[in-house]
Design a protein around this motif. Structure first.
Motif, mmCIF file in Angstrom:
data_model
loop_
_atom_site.group_PDB
_atom_site.id
_atom_site.type_symbol
_atom_site.label_atom_id
_atom_site.label_comp_id
_atom_site.label_asym_id
_atom_site.label_seq_id
_atom_site.Cartn_x
_atom_site.Cartn_y
_atom_site.Cartn_z
ATOM 1 N N LYS A 282 -13.169 4.794 3.092
ATOM 2 C CA LYS A 282 -13.966 4.463 1.891
ATOM 3 C C LYS A 282 -13.538 3.270 1.522
ATOM 4 O O LYS A 282 -12.431 2.777 1.449
ATOM 5 N N VAL B 229 -13.610 0.232 -1.255
ATOM 6 C CA VAL B 229 -13.504 -0.011 -2.362
ATOM 7 C C VAL B 229 -14.161 -1.474 -3.014
ATOM 8 O O VAL B 229 -13.927 -2.479 -2.038
ATOM 9 N N ARG C 215 -9.776 -0.909 1.531
ATOM 10 C CA ARG C 215 -10.064 0.361 2.314
ATOM 11 C C ARG C 215 -9.036 1.346 2.370
ATOM 12 O O ARG C 215 -7.996 1.111 2.309
ATOM 13 N N GLN C 216 -9.642 2.547 2.104
ATOM 14 C CA GLN C 216 -8.535 3.793 2.002
ATOM 15 C C GLN C 216 -9.119 4.503 3.156
ATOM 16 O O GLN C 216 -10.252 5.258 2.964
ATOM 17 N N ILE C 217 -8.153 4.827 4.168
ATOM 18 C CA ILE C 217 -8.555 5.679 5.193
ATOM 19 C C ILE C 217 -8.164 7.033 4.636
ATOM 20 O O ILE C 217 -7.143 7.495 4.013
ATOM 21 N N ILE C 218 -9.092 8.078 4.717
ATOM 22 C CA ILE C 218 -8.988 9.375 4.281
ATOM 23 C C ILE C 218 -8.522 10.384 5.485
ATOM 24 O O ILE C 218 -7.535 11.429 5.001
ATOM 25 N N HIS D 239 -18.565 9.052 2.593
ATOM 26 C CA HIS D 239 -17.696 8.116 3.108
ATOM 27 C C HIS D 239 -18.020 7.820 4.536
ATOM 28 O O HIS D 239 -19.004 8.344 4.968
ATOM 29 N N HIS E 55 -2.888 14.690 1.708
ATOM 30 C CA HIS E 55 -2.793 13.068 1.907
ATOM 31 C C HIS E 55 -2.715 12.662 0.520
ATOM 32 O O HIS E 55 -2.063 11.674 0.160
ATOM 33 N N ILE F 142 0.403 10.337 -0.895
ATOM 34 C CA ILE F 142 0.148 9.091 -1.568
ATOM 35 C C ILE F 142 0.958 8.996 -3.018
ATOM 36 O O ILE F 142 1.722 8.176 -3.360
ATOM 37 N N ALA G 191 -1.401 1.369 7.396
ATOM 38 C CA ALA G 191 -1.244 1.022 6.028
ATOM 39 C C ALA G 191 -2.430 1.459 5.162
ATOM 40 O O ALA G 191 -2.160 1.945 3.993
ATOM 41 N N ASP G 192 -3.652 1.267 5.753
ATOM 42 C CA ASP G 192 -4.839 1.867 4.911
ATOM 43 C C ASP G 192 -4.743 3.329 4.802
ATOM 44 O O ASP G 192 -5.663 3.814 3.820
ATOM 45 N N GLY H 83 -1.540 3.838 1.851
ATOM 46 C CA GLY H 83 -1.761 3.104 0.567
ATOM 47 C C GLY H 83 -0.546 2.056 0.423
ATOM 48 O O GLY H 83 0.119 1.924 -0.592
ATOM 49 N N LEU H 84 -0.274 1.653 1.648
ATOM 50 C CA LEU H 84 0.922 0.570 1.961
ATOM 51 C C LEU H 84 0.573 -0.716 2.420
ATOM 52 O O LEU H 84 -0.768 -0.874 2.732
ATOM 53 N N VAL I 161 -11.716 13.460 -2.310
ATOM 54 C CA VAL I 161 -11.528 12.087 -1.682
ATOM 55 C C VAL I 161 -11.417 10.864 -2.570
ATOM 56 O O VAL I 161 -10.742 10.114 -2.339
ATOM 57 N N LEU J 162 -8.185 10.380 -3.901
ATOM 58 C CA LEU J 162 -7.152 9.800 -2.743
ATOM 59 C C LEU J 162 -7.525 8.126 -3.078
ATOM 60 O O LEU J 162 -6.436 7.372 -2.742
ATOM 61 N N VAL J 163 -8.703 7.902 -2.884
ATOM 62 C CA VAL J 163 -9.045 6.276 -2.813
ATOM 63 C C VAL J 163 -8.284 5.841 -4.313
ATOM 64 O O VAL J 163 -7.912 4.570 -4.102
ATOM 65 N N ILE K 291 -5.685 6.630 -6.067
ATOM 66 C CA ILE K 291 -4.403 6.416 -5.953
ATOM 67 C C ILE K 291 -3.786 5.582 -4.881
ATOM 68 O O ILE K 291 -3.210 4.552 -5.060
ATOM 69 N N GLY K 292 -4.675 5.449 -3.662
ATOM 70 C CA GLY K 292 -4.277 4.527 -2.556
ATOM 71 C C GLY K 292 -4.628 3.154 -2.947
ATOM 72 O O GLY K 292 -3.979 2.201 -2.332
ATOM 73 N N ARG K 293 -5.834 3.015 -3.590
ATOM 74 C CA ARG K 293 -6.316 1.504 -3.442
ATOM 75 C C ARG K 293 -6.893 1.079 -4.716
ATOM 76 O O ARG K 293 -7.359 0.051 -4.931
ATOM 77 N N ARG K 294 -6.517 1.507 -5.793
ATOM 78 C CA ARG K 294 -6.803 1.205 -7.157
ATOM 79 C C ARG K 294 -5.522 0.925 -7.811
ATOM 80 O O ARG K 294 -4.615 1.547 -7.812
#
Lengths: 242, 242
Positions: free
Chosen positions: A64, A66, A71-74, A95, A141, A145, A186-187, A190-191, B139, B142-143, B145-148
Motif C-alpha cells: 500500500k 501512503v 510504501r508499506q509491504i503487507i 491494496h 506482521h 512491526i 525495509a518496506d 518498517g525500517l 492492513v 499495518l500501514v 504503524i509501519g509508515r506513519r
C-alpha cells in the motif's frame, strides 16, 4: 481424469486431503496461465474488476502506498497463493499486488470461483482456510512491526518465508532462494534499507542466518526461532473434520 | 415477523438491503445475549472451540501477546462486529479478544453459522463483506504503524473509529464517547503511553481533536483528515449486485 498436483493443490492438500475430482477441478481452475516480467503491477489499489490471481511461479509483493511517498509491504505472495481475492468481494481492491521476479500467474474470475464453491464445497472451505491463514499472517506482521525490534523482525520474516516455501516444496531446513533485497525488506519491516543492512550483518555475525547472492542460508534454526520468539501456530492451524 | 434492527443488521444494511426475513434471521442469530464486565477475556489465543461472538454493546479489543511481555492491539471491535470468526475456520484462534468496558455479547456457533449460510446466501455474502472490511482494517493498521509518524497514527485511528461508530449510530461529525486511555492507545499504535500523551496534547493544541473525560471531540475534521492522509475507501467498499 489425470491428477495434476498444482502448487495450490499441494498447499491445500496439507490441510484437507483432496479427491481426484477436486484435484482436477483445481488444475482446470489454474489452466489459463500468463507470464509476467519482474515488477509488473498485477492488481492495483482502487481497481474495480472482480478478478483474483493465483501465483504459480516466482515471488510477488502486496503493498500500500501512503500519501507521504512511503510504501508499506503487507505480505509476500509465494507460489500457490491467491492475490486479490478480497477485491472479488469488496467493490475495490484496497491494496496493490506486483511481481518481484519474473512470474507465472493464472486468473480466477468471480464467476469461476462462485461455480467451484457451488460444486465443490470442500474446495471452498480449503480456500477459506488459506485466506484465513493469509489474514493471520497480516496480523503477525502487525505484531512484528509494532512490538518487535529490528533483528527480531527480520528473523521472524525469514522463518515465516522458510515455513511457507517448505510447504510448497521450495525450501529445506537449510535455506531457500530469496530475491528480496534490502530496500524491499525495509518496506516490509518498517525500517530503512541501511538499518536492514546492519541487521543482516548482525544475523550473519551471530551465525544465525545469511542472505547472500539471492540465497538464504539458515545456519542455526533453533537459535533463530528463540531470537524471534517464533511460534508457527498461525501458519499451521488447519481446518478440521471435513 | 417483527423487524428488529440489531446493530449488526444496521451495519450490514449499509451494504445490502436486507429483507424482513433476513432481518428476522439476524435478530434470532443474536438472541442469546450475555453481559460481561470490563476486561473479560472472550476469546483467548490458542482456544480450540468453534464459536464466534457478536459484540452488541460496549467496546472490545483484539490483541496478541509477544514473548518479551509486550502486547500489540490489532483492532477495536465495536457494536455490530464479529469477534473470533476466524477461529471458526482455523483450528485455533491466533489472537485474543477481551472487553474494554462492560459489554453485551452474543454467541454464534459454527453450526448456526453454517445453517444461516445455507438458508440465507445474501447474509453469508454480507458477513463475508464485513469480514473483508475487518481484514482491510488490519492492513491499514499495518500501514499506520509501519509508515506513519506518531501524530498521523493517532489522527488516523480516531478518524477510523469515528467512521465506524457513525455507521452504527454511535458517533456524529462532532465526536463520540471513547473509553480508550493512553496505555491502550499505545499498545494499538506501537508507541509508549508517554508518547501518546504528548501527541494527544499536540492534537489538542493544534485544535484538531481533543480526548477528554472519555469523550472524543472533533474540532477540525478536514484538518484531521489532511494530517492523517485519511482515505476511507477501505471502510466504504461495498459488495455489489446481489
Amino acid at each position: 481424469m489425470a491428477q495434476v498436483e498444482t502448487v495450490l493443490a499441494k498447499k491445500l492438500n496439507t490441510f484437507v486431503r483432496l479427491s481426484p475430482d477436486e484435484m482436477a477441478c483445481l488444475a482446470s481452475l489454474q489452466s489459463r496461465r500468463r507470464s509476467v516480467s519482474a515488477l509488473t503491477e498485477i492488481v492495483y489499489e482502487g481497481q474495480t474488476d472482480h478478478r483474483a490471481w493465483i501465483l504459480q511461479e516466482g515471488w510477488a509483493n502486496c503493498y500500500k502506498l501512503v500519501p507521504n511517498g512511503g510504501r508499506q509491504i503487507i505480505s509476500f505472495p509465494l507460489p500457490g497463493d491467491f492475490m486479490g481475492l478480497r477485491s472479488v468481494l469488496l467493490r475495490t481492491s484496497d491494496h496493490s499486488f506486483a511481481s518481484l521476479t519474473d512470474a507465472v500467474i493464472s486468473e480466477v474470475s468471480r464467476q469461476t470461483l462462485a461455480e467451484i464453491f457451488r460444486q465443490f464445497p470442500r474446495i471452498a472451505i480449503a480456500i477459506l482456510w488459506a485466506t484465513s491463514r493469509d489474514e493471520a499472517m497480516v496480523v503477525e506482521h502487525l505484531v512484528n512491526i509494532g512490538r518487535r525490534d529490528a533483528i527480531e523482525r527480520l528473523a521472524h520474516l525469514f522463518l515465516e518465508l522458510g515455513h511457507r516455501l517448505k510447504m510448497v516444496g521450495l525450501a529445506t531446513s537449510e535455506g531457500f532462494a530469496c530475491p528480496l533485497n534490502q530496500y524491499v525488506l525495509a518496506d516490509a519491516l518498517g525500517l530503512t534499507a541501511v538499518h536492514v543492512n546492519r541487521v543482516l550483518r548482525q544475523l550473519r555475525e551471530r551465525r544465525l542466518i545469511t542472505l547472500t547472492k539471492r540465497q538464504v542460508i539458515i545456519q542455526d534454526l533453533p537459535g533463530l526461532r528463540a531470537l524471534a520468539g517464533y511460534d508457527s501456530t498461525y501458519l499451521n492451524g488447519g481446518i478440521d473434520g471435513t
